[in-house]
Design a protein around this motif. Structure first.
Motif, PDB file in Angstrom:
ATOM      1  N   ALA A  71     -44.657  -4.553 -64.489  1.00  0.00           N
ATOM      2  CA  ALA A  71     -45.557  -5.700 -64.664  1.00  0.00           C
ATOM      3  C   ALA A  71     -46.997  -5.313 -64.317  1.00  0.00           C
ATOM      4  CB  ALA A  71     -45.105  -6.863 -63.796  1.00  0.00           C
ATOM      5  N   ALA A  72     -47.170  -4.500 -63.283  1.00  0.00           N
ATOM      6  CA  ALA A  72     -48.517  -4.068 -62.899  1.00  0.00           C
ATOM      7  C   ALA A  72     -49.124  -3.171 -63.972  1.00  0.00           C
ATOM      8  CB  ALA A  72     -48.472  -3.336 -61.563  1.00  0.00           C
ATOM      9  N   ILE A  73     -48.305  -2.293 -64.548  1.00  0.00           N
ATOM     10  CA  ILE A  73     -48.801  -1.419 -65.618  1.00  0.00           C
ATOM     11  C   ILE A  73     -49.151  -2.234 -66.852  1.00  0.00           C
ATOM     12  CG2 ILE A  73     -48.120   0.425 -67.207  1.00  0.00           C
ATOM     13  CD1 ILE A  73     -46.575   1.656 -64.844  1.00  0.00           C
ATOM     14  N   THR A  74     -48.361  -3.256 -67.138  1.00  0.00           N
ATOM     15  CA  THR A  74     -48.647  -4.117 -68.277  1.00  0.00           C
ATOM     16  C   THR A  74     -49.961  -4.866 -68.077  1.00  0.00           C
ATOM     17  OG1 THR A  74     -46.293  -4.384 -68.699  1.00  0.00           O
ATOM     18  CG2 THR A  74     -47.768  -6.025 -69.680  1.00  0.00           C
ATOM     19  N   ARG A  75     -50.177  -5.382 -66.881  1.00  0.00           N
ATOM     20  CA  ARG A  75     -51.433  -6.084 -66.598  1.00  0.00           C
ATOM     21  C   ARG A  75     -52.618  -5.128 -66.684  1.00  0.00           C
ATOM     22  NH1 ARG A  75     -49.946  -9.928 -61.425  1.00  0.00           N
ATOM     23  NH2 ARG A  75     -48.170 -10.985 -62.409  1.00  0.00           N
ATOM     24  N   ALA A  76     -52.436  -3.903 -66.219  1.00  0.00           N
ATOM     25  CA  ALA A  76     -53.510  -2.914 -66.302  1.00  0.00           C
ATOM     26  C   ALA A  76     -53.815  -2.580 -67.764  1.00  0.00           C
ATOM     27  CB  ALA A  76     -53.127  -1.651 -65.536  1.00  0.00           C
ATOM     28  N   ALA A  77     -52.793  -2.452 -68.580  1.00  0.00           N
ATOM     29  CA  ALA A  77     -53.002  -2.139 -69.993  1.00  0.00           C
ATOM     30  C   ALA A  77     -53.709  -3.279 -70.714  1.00  0.00           C
ATOM     31  CB  ALA A  77     -51.662  -1.834 -70.661  1.00  0.00           C
ATOM     32  N   VAL A  78     -53.330  -4.494 -70.389  1.00  0.00           N
ATOM     33  CA  VAL A  78     -53.980  -5.658 -71.005  1.00  0.00           C
ATOM     34  C   VAL A  78     -55.444  -5.723 -70.581  1.00  0.00           C
ATOM     35  CG1 VAL A  78     -54.032  -8.184 -71.019  1.00  0.00           C
ATOM     36  CG2 VAL A  78     -51.866  -6.973 -71.320  1.00  0.00           C
ATOM     37  N   ALA A  79     -55.724  -5.446 -69.321  1.00  0.00           N
ATOM     38  CA  ALA A  79     -57.106  -5.464 -68.837  1.00  0.00           C
ATOM     39  C   ALA A  79     -57.932  -4.360 -69.505  1.00  0.00           C
ATOM     40  CB  ALA A  79     -57.138  -5.295 -67.322  1.00  0.00           C
ATOM     41  N   PHE A  80     -57.336  -3.169 -69.682  1.00  0.00           N
ATOM     42  CA  PHE A  80     -58.020  -2.063 -70.350  1.00  0.00           C
ATOM     43  C   PHE A  80     -58.344  -2.429 -71.792  1.00  0.00           C
ATOM     44  CE2 PHE A  80     -57.912   1.934 -72.775  1.00  0.00           C
ATOM     45  CZ  PHE A  80     -58.902   2.647 -72.115  1.00  0.00           C
ATOM     46  N   ALA A  81     -57.366  -2.980 -72.501  1.00  0.00           N
ATOM     47  CA  ALA A  81     -57.583  -3.356 -73.902  1.00  0.00           C
ATOM     48  C   ALA A  81     -58.635  -4.459 -74.029  1.00  0.00           C
ATOM     49  CB  ALA A  81     -56.263  -3.801 -74.529  1.00  0.00           C
ATOM     50  N   ALA A  82     -58.595  -5.431 -73.130  1.00  0.00           N
ATOM     51  CA  ALA A  82     -59.573  -6.515 -73.183  1.00  0.00           C
ATOM     52  C   ALA A  82     -60.982  -5.998 -72.895  1.00  0.00           C
ATOM     53  CB  ALA A  82     -59.199  -7.601 -72.184  1.00  0.00           C
ATOM     54  N   THR A  83     -61.103  -5.079 -71.951  1.00  0.00           N
ATOM     55  CA  THR A  83     -62.417  -4.519 -71.627  1.00  0.00           C
ATOM     56  C   THR A  83     -62.971  -3.720 -72.797  1.00  0.00           C
ATOM     57  OG1 THR A  83     -61.802  -4.404 -69.297  1.00  0.00           O
ATOM     58  CG2 THR A  83     -63.687  -3.104 -69.979  1.00  0.00           C
ATOM     59  N   LEU A  84     -62.140  -2.903 -73.438  1.00  0.00           N
ATOM     60  CA  LEU A  84     -62.615  -2.126 -74.584  1.00  0.00           C
ATOM     61  C   LEU A  84     -62.964  -3.032 -75.767  1.00  0.00           C
ATOM     62  CD1 LEU A  84     -60.535   1.147 -74.705  1.00  0.00           C
ATOM     63  CD2 LEU A  84     -62.796   0.733 -73.792  1.00  0.00           C
ATOM     64  N   THR A  85     -62.199  -4.096 -75.952  1.00  0.00           N
ATOM     65  CA  THR A  85     -62.513  -5.042 -77.023  1.00  0.00           C
ATOM     66  C   THR A  85     -63.856  -5.711 -76.776  1.00  0.00           C
ATOM     67  OG1 THR A  85     -60.167  -5.444 -77.371  1.00  0.00           O
ATOM     68  CG2 THR A  85     -61.696  -7.086 -78.251  1.00  0.00           C
ATOM     69  N   PHE A  86     -64.081  -6.130 -75.557  1.00  0.00           N
ATOM     70  CA  PHE A  86     -65.357  -6.757 -75.207  1.00  0.00           C
ATOM     71  C   PHE A  86     -66.513  -5.768 -75.365  1.00  0.00           C
ATOM     72  CE2 PHE A  86     -68.615  -7.709 -71.981  1.00  0.00           C
ATOM     73  CZ  PHE A  86     -69.063  -8.916 -72.486  1.00  0.00           C
ATOM     74  N   ALA A  87     -66.331  -4.532 -74.912  1.00  0.00           N
ATOM     75  CA  ALA A  87     -67.392  -3.530 -75.023  1.00  0.00           C
ATOM     76  C   ALA A  87     -67.696  -3.204 -76.481  1.00  0.00           C
ATOM     77  CB  ALA A  87     -66.987  -2.265 -74.273  1.00  0.00           C
ATOM     78  N   THR A  88     -66.665  -3.145 -77.303  1.00  0.00           N
ATOM     79  CA  THR A  88     -66.865  -2.883 -78.727  1.00  0.00           C
ATOM     80  C   THR A  88     -67.614  -4.036 -79.391  1.00  0.00           C
ATOM     81  OG1 THR A  88     -64.826  -1.602 -78.778  1.00  0.00           O
ATOM     82  CG2 THR A  88     -65.688  -2.359 -80.884  1.00  0.00           C
ATOM     83  N   ALA A  89     -67.240  -5.252 -79.065  1.00  0.00           N
ATOM     84  CA  ALA A  89     -67.934  -6.415 -79.629  1.00  0.00           C
ATOM     85  C   ALA A  89     -69.390  -6.453 -79.179  1.00  0.00           C
ATOM     86  CB  ALA A  89     -67.223  -7.699 -79.220  1.00  0.00           C
ATOM     87  N   LEU A  90     -69.639  -6.141 -77.924  1.00  0.00           N
ATOM     88  CA  LEU A  90     -71.007  -6.124 -77.406  1.00  0.00           C
ATOM     89  C   LEU A  90     -71.830  -5.028 -78.066  1.00  0.00           C
ATOM     90  CD1 LEU A  90     -72.931  -7.384 -75.344  1.00  0.00           C
ATOM     91  CD2 LEU A  90     -72.142  -5.673 -73.711  1.00  0.00           C
ATOM     92  N   ALA A  91     -71.270  -3.832 -78.209  1.00  0.00           N
ATOM     93  CA  ALA A  91     -71.989  -2.726 -78.851  1.00  0.00           C
ATOM     94  C   ALA A  91     -72.279  -3.037 -80.314  1.00  0.00           C
ATOM     95  CB  ALA A  91     -71.182  -1.435 -78.720  1.00  0.00           C
ATOM     96  N   THR A  92     -71.312  -3.664 -80.989  1.00  0.00           N
ATOM     97  CA  THR A  92     -71.527  -4.037 -82.394  1.00  0.00           C
ATOM     98  C   THR A  92     -72.636  -5.080 -82.513  1.00  0.00           C
ATOM     99  OG1 THR A  92     -69.217  -3.574 -82.863  1.00  0.00           O
ATOM    100  CG2 THR A  92     -70.397  -4.925 -84.447  1.00  0.00           C
ATOM    101  N   ALA A  93     -72.636  -6.044 -81.622  1.00  0.00           N
ATOM    102  CA  ALA A  93     -73.683  -7.071 -81.658  1.00  0.00           C
ATOM    103  C   ALA A  93     -75.057  -6.469 -81.385  1.00  0.00           C
ATOM    104  CB  ALA A  93     -73.359  -8.164 -80.632  1.00  0.00           C
ATOM    105  N   LEU A  94     -75.137  -5.573 -80.423  1.00  0.00           N
ATOM    106  CA  LEU A  94     -76.413  -4.916 -80.137  1.00  0.00           C
ATOM    107  C   LEU A  94     -76.870  -4.046 -81.303  1.00  0.00           C
ATOM    108  CD1 LEU A  94     -76.005  -3.943 -76.380  1.00  0.00           C
ATOM    109  CD2 LEU A  94     -77.496  -5.693 -77.355  1.00  0.00           C
ATOM    110  N   ASN A  95     -75.931  -3.352 -81.922  1.00  0.00           N
ATOM    111  CA  ASN A  95     -76.279  -2.514 -83.064  1.00  0.00           C
ATOM    112  C   ASN A  95     -76.778  -3.368 -84.229  1.00  0.00           C
ATOM    113  OD1 ASN A  95     -76.551  -0.196 -84.582  1.00  0.00           O
ATOM    114  ND2 ASN A  95     -74.454  -0.269 -85.311  1.00  0.00           N
TER     115      ASN A  95
END
Length: 100
Positions: A71-95
């Motif tokens: 369960a802890a690994i699953t939560r970590a994976a979800v947090a990693f994916a959400a962070t990368l999704t947010f960073a990608t959306a932010l970088a795309t918006a800035l670009n």
């Protein structure tokens, strides 16, 4: 120690490397990285580092909350994916906003 130093495509020479030799590449015409490319690479590295730190924190906090290891690994994976999704959306918006 010797390393390869390319002068041209057909002429490769050896260069002696000592403790005082500068290992920074010299600027040659046609081989420099543009500022835009450098910013993209730097943004990707910062996003990966941030995602990894967020995932580690989420996994640690899940374990502190008495979650099982899967369960802890699953939560970590979800947090990693959400962070990368947010960073990608932010970088795309800035670009898009800068028009590059």
């Amino acid at each position: 120690m010797f390393i390869f130093a390319h002068r041209t495509m057909t002429n490769t020479v050896f260069r002696k490397v000592t403790a005082t030799t500068a290992l920074a590449p010299t600027h040659r015409e046609g081989q420099s990285m543009s500022t835009h490319s450098f910013v993209i690479v730097l943004t990707c590295l910062v996003a990966l580092l941030t995602g990894t730190l967020v995932a580690a924190a989420a996994g640690y906090l899940a374990r502190r909350d008495n979650a099982s290891y899967p369960a802890a690994i699953t939560r970590a994976a979800v947090a990693f994916a959400a962070t990368l999704t947010f960073a990608t959306a932010l970088a795309t918006a800035l670009n898009t906003a800068t028009g590059q």
